[in-house]
Design a protein around this motif. Structure first.
Motif, mmCIF file in Angstrom:
data_model
loop_
_atom_site.group_PDB
_atom_site.id
_atom_site.type_symbol
_atom_site.label_atom_id
_atom_site.label_comp_id
_atom_site.label_asym_id
_atom_site.label_seq_id
_atom_site.Cartn_x
_atom_site.Cartn_y
_atom_site.Cartn_z
ATOM 1 N N GLY A 1 -22.822 40.039 -12.625
ATOM 2 C CA GLY A 1 -22.452 39.344 -11.397
ATOM 3 C C GLY A 1 -22.966 37.923 -11.294
ATOM 4 O O GLY A 1 -23.083 37.374 -10.192
ATOM 5 N N ILE A 2 -23.258 37.301 -12.425
ATOM 6 C CA ILE A 2 -23.761 35.926 -12.446
ATOM 7 C C ILE A 2 -22.591 34.975 -12.664
ATOM 8 O O ILE A 2 -21.790 35.160 -13.570
ATOM 9 C CB ILE A 2 -24.799 35.738 -13.575
ATOM 10 C CG1 ILE A 2 -25.977 36.700 -13.387
ATOM 11 C CG2 ILE A 2 -25.284 34.290 -13.634
ATOM 12 C CD1 ILE A 2 -26.931 36.747 -14.588
ATOM 13 N N LYS A 3 -22.483 33.951 -11.839
ATOM 14 C CA LYS A 3 -21.432 32.935 -11.981
ATOM 15 C C LYS A 3 -21.739 32.040 -13.181
ATOM 16 O O LYS A 3 -22.907 31.758 -13.462
ATOM 17 C CB LYS A 3 -21.359 32.058 -10.737
ATOM 18 C CG LYS A 3 -21.144 32.817 -9.454
ATOM 19 C CD LYS A 3 -19.719 32.825 -9.084
ATOM 20 C CE LYS A 3 -19.561 33.384 -7.678
ATOM 21 N NZ LYS A 3 -18.206 33.732 -7.386
ATOM 22 N N THR A 4 -20.687 31.588 -13.859
ATOM 23 C CA THR A 4 -20.881 30.745 -15.039
ATOM 24 C C THR A 4 -20.066 29.456 -14.950
ATOM 25 O O THR A 4 -18.955 29.438 -14.430
ATOM 26 C CB THR A 4 -20.490 31.489 -16.329
ATOM 27 O OG1 THR A 4 -19.136 31.929 -16.226
ATOM 28 C CG2 THR A 4 -21.398 32.680 -16.585
ATOM 29 N N ILE A 5 -20.675 28.398 -15.472
ATOM 30 C CA ILE A 5 -20.044 27.084 -15.564
ATOM 31 C C ILE A 5 -20.285 26.589 -16.991
ATOM 32 O O ILE A 5 -21.401 26.711 -17.504
ATOM 33 C CB ILE A 5 -20.676 26.089 -14.571
ATOM 34 C CG1 ILE A 5 -20.548 26.590 -13.135
ATOM 35 C CG2 ILE A 5 -20.053 24.699 -14.720
ATOM 36 C CD1 ILE A 5 -21.410 25.827 -12.134
ATOM 37 N N GLY A 6 -19.261 26.042 -17.620
ATOM 38 C CA GLY A 6 -19.420 25.524 -18.975
ATOM 39 C C GLY A 6 -18.647 24.231 -19.161
ATOM 40 O O GLY A 6 -17.952 23.768 -18.256
ATOM 41 N N SER A 7 -18.757 23.691 -20.357
ATOM 42 C CA SER A 7 -18.049 22.450 -20.647
ATOM 43 C C SER A 7 -16.705 22.746 -21.300
ATOM 44 O O SER A 7 -16.495 23.829 -21.845
ATOM 45 C CB SER A 7 -18.892 21.538 -21.542
ATOM 46 O OG SER A 7 -19.140 22.168 -22.782
ATOM 47 N N ASN A 8 -15.813 21.771 -21.226
ATOM 48 C CA ASN A 8 -14.470 21.922 -21.782
ATOM 49 C C ASN A 8 -14.025 20.601 -22.397
ATOM 50 O O ASN A 8 -13.091 19.972 -21.940
ATOM 51 C CB ASN A 8 -13.485 22.363 -20.695
ATOM 52 C CG ASN A 8 -12.123 22.682 -21.271
ATOM 53 O OD1 ASN A 8 -12.002 23.060 -22.419
ATOM 54 N ND2 ASN A 8 -11.092 22.507 -20.471
#
Length: 200
Positions: A126-133
């Motif tokens: 249930g952890i939100k994730t943000i990454g690069s693109n």
């Protein structure tokens, strides 16, 4: 005036964030997030085994010394709010990841497999994730996408509900990485992170 002071006292940091990778993008994200005043993240966990080298200009500009661990530079500035791990996240130590939001800023080589592992591990908890693109391009717009629907490198992840920020450019496009593009990506990552911490 007393009312304003009471309101100020209520504005406190909330939530915890893991930042995976403390290179040129990750260090910008860490400093921007930890610099948030009257709020922001309560605790930030930083993961990176690399030491500052001569060409790590942003780290040196922030006061880092060649040979110092990149994560230790952040710790020197922010003390107890930054907990550092002088290790890279891999499939054998995913259990070290914690918090409400994970920001993935790893680079160099094929990062798709480990990024996929991190995202899947986080989503199961249930952890939100943000990454690069994609961070390449000279004068590119910076996009915020779901990795499932993007046109950039993150499309190769094959995961859902993972927010990505970047230029959508690949290394094969043959364009440089500029500091102002990294600044803009870091800014948007931090804003997204704060929205997750404050609004879910």
């Amino acid at each position: 005036m007393d009312e304003v002071e009471e309101l100020e006292k209520k504005l406190k940091p909330r939530g915890e964030v893991s930042i995976i990778g403390c290179g040129r993008l990750g260090v910008r994200v860490a400093f921007n997030l930890l610099e948030v005043h009257r709020g922001g993240a309560e605790k930030v966990y930083l993961f990176d085994s690399a030491k500052i080298e001569e060409n790590d200009i942003v780290h040196r500009r922030l006061g880092g010394k060649v040979g110092e661990y990149k994560v230790d530079l952040v710790k020197r500035f922010f003390g107890e709010r930054a907990e550092v791990y002088r290790t890279n996240i891999n499939k054998d130590n995913l259990h070290l990841i914690k918090g409400d939001v994970v920001i993935i800023c790893i680079a160099g080589g094929n990062t798709i497999p480990i990024t996929r592992e991190i995202v899947n591990y986080c989503h199961e908890r249930g952890i939100k994730t943000i990454g690069s693109n994609g961070v390449f391009g000279i004068e590119e717009k910076v996009y915020i996408d779901d990795s499932q629907y993007t046109k950039g490198p993150a499309k190769l992840l094959g995961v859902k509900n993972h927010t990505v920020v970047g230029t959508r450019k690949f290394i094969k496009d043959g364009e440089p990485i500029t500091p102002y593009t990294l600044d803009e990506i870091a800014k948007k990552m931090v804003i997204l992170c704060l929205k997750y911490l404050y609004y879910g």
